[in-house]
Write a protein that holds these residues in place. Sequence first.
Motif, PDB file in Angstrom:
ATOM      1  N   MET A 111       0.845  -1.192   0.000  1.00 32.31           N
ATOM      2  CA  MET A 111       0.000   0.000   0.000  1.00 32.31           C
ATOM      3  C   MET A 111       0.883   1.247   0.000  1.00 32.31           C
ATOM      4  O   MET A 111       1.760   1.386   0.838  1.00 32.31           O
ATOM      5  N   VAL A 112       0.646   2.125  -0.943  1.00 39.15           N
ATOM      6  CA  VAL A 112       1.415   3.371  -1.002  1.00 39.15           C
ATOM      7  C   VAL A 112       0.614   4.478  -0.331  1.00 39.15           C
ATOM      8  O   VAL A 112       1.127   5.277   0.447  1.00 39.15           O
ATOM      9  N   GLN A 113      -0.678   4.511  -0.640  1.00 40.01           N
ATOM     10  CA  GLN A 113      -1.555   5.493  -0.010  1.00 40.01           C
ATOM     11  C   GLN A 113      -2.945   4.882   0.105  1.00 40.01           C
ATOM     12  O   GLN A 113      -3.433   4.268  -0.843  1.00 40.01           O
ATOM     13  N   ARG A 114      -3.565   5.035   1.270  1.00 29.31           N
ATOM     14  CA  ARG A 114      -4.872   4.417   1.473  1.00 29.31           C
ATOM     15  C   ARG A 114      -5.937   5.465   1.770  1.00 29.31           C
ATOM     16  O   ARG A 114      -5.687   6.436   2.480  1.00 29.31           O
ATOM     17  N   GLY A 115      -7.121   5.258   1.220  1.00 30.04           N
ATOM     18  CA  GLY A 115      -8.287   6.074   1.587  1.00 30.04           C
ATOM     19  C   GLY A 115      -8.211   7.529   1.187  1.00 30.04           C
ATOM     20  O   GLY A 115      -8.725   8.408   1.875  1.00 30.04           O
ATOM     21  N   GLU A 116      -7.580   7.803   0.043  1.00 31.21           N
ATOM     22  CA  GLU A 116      -7.474   9.191  -0.411  1.00 31.21           C
ATOM     23  C   GLU A 116      -8.868   9.722  -0.782  1.00 31.21           C
ATOM     24  O   GLU A 116      -9.617   9.057  -1.500  1.00 31.21           O
ATOM     25  N   GLN A 117      -9.194  10.889  -0.296  1.00 37.18           N
ATOM     26  CA  GLN A 117     -10.483  11.507  -0.618  1.00 37.18           C
ATOM     27  C   GLN A 117     -10.266  12.473  -1.764  1.00 37.18           C
ATOM     28  O   GLN A 117      -9.594  13.476  -1.604  1.00 37.18           O
ATOM     29  N   ARG A 118     -10.808  12.175  -2.908  1.00 34.19           N
ATOM     30  CA  ARG A 118     -10.571  13.053  -4.052  1.00 34.19           C
ATOM     31  C   ARG A 118     -11.703  14.045  -4.224  1.00 34.19           C
ATOM     32  O   ARG A 118     -12.858  13.668  -4.254  1.00 34.19           O
ATOM     33  N   THR A 146     -18.842   1.123  -2.968  1.00 35.37           N
ATOM     34  CA  THR A 146     -17.608   1.703  -2.456  1.00 35.37           C
ATOM     35  C   THR A 146     -17.791   3.192  -2.159  1.00 35.37           C
ATOM     36  O   THR A 146     -16.833   3.947  -2.120  1.00 35.37           O
ATOM     37  N   TYR A 171     -12.628   2.926   1.614  1.00 40.32           N
ATOM     38  CA  TYR A 171     -12.529   4.217   2.301  1.00 40.32           C
ATOM     39  C   TYR A 171     -12.064   5.353   1.413  1.00 40.32           C
ATOM     40  O   TYR A 171     -11.700   6.416   1.894  1.00 40.32           O
ATOM     41  N   GLY A 172     -12.033   5.143   0.112  1.00 41.52           N
ATOM     42  CA  GLY A 172     -11.559   6.173  -0.797  1.00 41.52           C
ATOM     43  C   GLY A 172     -10.626   5.530  -1.801  1.00 41.52           C
ATOM     44  O   GLY A 172     -10.683   4.323  -2.021  1.00 41.52           O
ATOM     45  N   TYR A 173      -9.744   6.331  -2.385  1.00 43.05           N
ATOM     46  CA  TYR A 173      -8.835   5.797  -3.398  1.00 43.05           C
ATOM     47  C   TYR A 173      -7.563   5.235  -2.757  1.00 43.05           C
ATOM     48  O   TYR A 173      -6.965   5.882  -1.905  1.00 43.05           O
ATOM     49  N   ASP A 174      -7.189   4.049  -3.156  1.00 41.53           N
ATOM     50  CA  ASP A 174      -5.952   3.426  -2.698  1.00 41.53           C
ATOM     51  C   ASP A 174      -4.942   3.411  -3.848  1.00 41.53           C
ATOM     52  O   ASP A 174      -5.324   3.191  -4.998  1.00 41.53           O
ATOM     53  N   THR A 175      -3.686   3.667  -3.512  1.00 37.71           N
ATOM     54  CA  THR A 175      -2.598   3.500  -4.472  1.00 37.71           C
ATOM     55  C   THR A 175      -1.743   2.343  -3.977  1.00 37.71           C
ATOM     56  O   THR A 175      -1.330   2.336  -2.816  1.00 37.71           O
ATOM     57  N   VAL A 176      -1.518   1.364  -4.849  1.00 38.38           N
ATOM     58  CA  VAL A 176      -0.818   0.146  -4.433  1.00 38.38           C
ATOM     59  C   VAL A 176       0.258  -0.198  -5.460  1.00 38.38           C
ATOM     60  O   VAL A 176       0.011  -0.153  -6.661  1.00 38.38           O
ATOM     61  N   ARG A 202     -20.332   5.852  -9.239  1.00 40.26           N
ATOM     62  CA  ARG A 202     -18.891   5.634  -9.310  1.00 40.26           C
ATOM     63  C   ARG A 202     -18.348   5.995 -10.689  1.00 40.26           C
ATOM     64  O   ARG A 202     -17.251   6.526 -10.808  1.00 40.26           O
ATOM     65  N   VAL A 213     -17.601   9.598 -10.737  1.00 42.00           N
ATOM     66  CA  VAL A 213     -16.569   9.963  -9.759  1.00 42.00           C
ATOM     67  C   VAL A 213     -15.201   9.521 -10.275  1.00 42.00           C
ATOM     68  O   VAL A 213     -14.238  10.287 -10.273  1.00 42.00           O
ATOM     69  N   ASP A 214     -15.131   8.279 -10.769  1.00 39.29           N
ATOM     70  CA  ASP A 214     -13.865   7.792 -11.333  1.00 39.29           C
ATOM     71  C   ASP A 214     -13.447   8.639 -12.539  1.00 39.29           C
ATOM     72  O   ASP A 214     -12.267   8.791 -12.811  1.00 39.29           O
ATOM     73  N   TYR A 234     -15.600  12.327  -4.788  1.00 41.21           N
ATOM     74  CA  TYR A 234     -15.841  11.010  -4.203  1.00 41.21           C
ATOM     75  C   TYR A 234     -16.809  11.077  -3.017  1.00 41.21           C
ATOM     76  O   TYR A 234     -17.613  10.170  -2.817  1.00 41.21           O
ATOM     77  N   GLN A 292     -10.607   2.397  -6.343  1.00 42.06           N
ATOM     78  CA  GLN A 292     -11.473   2.854  -5.264  1.00 42.06           C
ATOM     79  C   GLN A 292     -11.757   1.657  -4.364  1.00 42.06           C
ATOM     80  O   GLN A 292     -12.224   0.623  -4.843  1.00 42.06           O
ATOM     81  N   ALA A 293     -11.477   1.787  -3.079  1.00 42.29           N
ATOM     82  CA  ALA A 293     -11.783   0.704  -2.148  1.00 42.29           C
ATOM     83  C   ALA A 293     -12.761   1.224  -1.098  1.00 42.29           C
ATOM     84  O   ALA A 293     -13.429   2.226  -1.334  1.00 42.29           O
ATOM     85  N   GLN A 325     -20.322  10.116  -3.676  1.00 43.64           N
ATOM     86  CA  GLN A 325     -20.639   8.838  -4.335  1.00 43.64           C
ATOM     87  C   GLN A 325     -21.529   7.929  -3.487  1.00 43.64           C
ATOM     88  O   GLN A 325     -21.298   7.727  -2.306  1.00 43.64           O
TER      89      GLN A 325
END
Lengths: 323, 264
Positions: A187-194, A254, B164-169, A237, A240-241, A247, B161-162, A250
């Motif tokens: 995981m690089v970044q989780r749960g980003e709110q765009r 998800t 809780y928002g957008y994930d980068t993996v 979605r 939003v995508d 987001y 999109q997962a 949405q």
Amino acid sequence: MSVLTYALHYEGEFNKNSLGAVSEGARLAGELGGEAGVVVVGGDDLTDELCATLGNYGAQKVYRAKAPEGLAQPVVDAMAKVIQDEGYKYALFGGGLLGFEIGAGLTARLGAGVTMEVTAVKVQDGGLVAERPILQDSAIVDVGYVGEPGIIIGRLNAFDIKETGGGAAEVVDVDVQLEEHSTRATMVQRGEQRGADVNIEDADILVAGGRGLGKAEGFEMCEQLAEALGGAVAATRAVVDAGWYPYAAQIGQTGKTVAPKLYLAAGISGAIQHKVGMQSSENIVAINKDPNAPIFEFSDLGVVGDLNKIVPKLTEAVKAKKG
Amino acid sequence: MKICVLVKEVPDAAVEKRMDQGSKRLDRSGEKNLNPFDTHAIEAAMQIREGGAVDVDEIVAVTMGPESAFRALHKAVSLGADRSVHLTDEALAGSDVCATGYALAKVLESESPDLVLLGQQSDDGECYTIGAVVADHLKMPSLTQVIKIDVQDGSLRCERQAEYGYDTVDVQLPAVISVGDAINEPRYPSLKAIMGAKKKPLDTRSTADVGIEADRVGEAGSHTAVLGINPPPQKQAGEIIEDEDTNETVEKIVSWLEERKLLA
Ligand SMILES: Cc1cc2nc3c(=O)[nH]c(=O)nc-3n(C[C@H](O)[C@H](O)[C@H](O)COP(=O)(O)OP(=O)(O)OC[C@H]3O[C@@H](n4cnc5c(N)ncnc54)[C@H](O)[C@@H]3O)c2cc1C
Ligand SMILES: Nc1ncnc2c1ncn2[C@@H]1O[C@H](COP(=O)(O)O)[C@@H](O)[C@H]1O
């Protein structure tokens, strides 16, 4: 026969759909005369206290594994170990994205049957039978399992959260050796709110826009109608995508789950993953140019026509009416 | 780099899909087409090739399905795949997710790809799961519902999109990635590509060819059993207005809203 569920957590709280699955798992384990277990995977944020609270929803045992969070494959490793060591007969998931991936991984690992998008589970002849709507919800199949374990992936919001008043659950640490491939995604970044942070959960009226709006600017029409009605704007979605709307607005699997007094959908097809987030709305109005759009199957008022013609005029008429 | 794209033949969107009460399988008669969600996976492969960050030696379309499924492969090739592989065998009929994923993993194994791409869902089965099943068999890292792929040295940076928002993996290769339909806008095949597709190599393989254990596939190798098919609970049908005269339509909507006190 014991039932194992997975509880996803984020920022110190368990996911609502996971709690629904834990409640349902406890109910089913009770009926089958087995144990209700829950697997949790993460770091130091999974404190004894937090894990033990799952007892409130009927969990008897909580298996805690230290591994990266937010990715499916480490959870597959943990659950496969618990299922094999402890002899669980069923694995049950709430309606999240990870539940699909973990359930699928277990299917391969354990050579197990899997049913997804399940809306109800019943006990029949000493085993579990999953009800799964198929073909745009036009039929429901009853699915039973051959061999063990059986894997059940619920649809979003299918299982109600029930506080059983049970005490603290026993917390057991499990030592899992992650598979090599489970460590190859990070995981690089989780749960980003765009995009902007908009509040749609408190609105009594929502005007929701989908791909049928044609372009980002199409949302201006929705905003004007929402303003006239005294509501807020929501989205699918797809848009939003595409970056047309934030987001935070949405609705769906998800995104958010809402149940306003009025949900007016413009240019939305009514895919299952959208429906699960809004089907409890009191009044559903849909404007769509395709008479066969699935949304007409669950709307109270369906308008077959071009939203570009209808929405602006409707806005004017509402304004005139409300003065 | 070698990319395999999993594609499926599905009933055409215009065909009314239904279950066969006798066999309790999807009725697959009628017009068929390439699963529209899979065209995004082919396009993703093409964009990786054209992006130039990595050399793509080959894009191979792979399917498991009845004889007729070669047409979906032709379509996949017209959209950019270099050749295709068709796993077809009577023994596979009636396979559930567990059996299908195992069988697909075995064909893929025979191709040793660096990247496997899939669609987010099949239009008929809607299981959303084949990618993760295949990945576990192949012992590769995997993600589903990916809407952005950036090729890095030996890995892919993926976004999705997962809960809780957008994930980068970051996912190291070899990997299995299923793409969401927002990832790209699939191109239309040129007439030349459509005509040429039939001439590109198409290998037909049986279960024995790729070492599939016969008792792990088909109805007998499946771990789920359809016990019954029921109609959904009856919901009162909503009112429908066909928009002919928009002023009239709007009037009707407004009075409908007023009756329900939604214009207060
Ligand atoms: C794991 C997973 C999670 C998902 N999560 C979500 C989620 O949280 N929320 C969500 O919404 N979706 C989600 N989806 C996506 C979902 O499956 C659909 O793809 C999405 O809801 C479609 O959005 P849409 O209705 O805007 O677009 P489309 O399906 O493309 O529909 C557009 C509609 O607009 C109509 N239209 C076009 N032009 C006009 C016009 N001029 N006037 C009137 N009507 C017009 C068309 O007839 C069509 O019905 C998820 C999918 C998966 C697999
Ligand atoms: N029989 C099949 N042959 C090849 N690919 C398949 C097959 N079934 C599913 N897939 C792939 O898996 C994806 C997800 O399908 P599903 O899990 O059935 O919704 C599809 O978009 C295809 O890319």
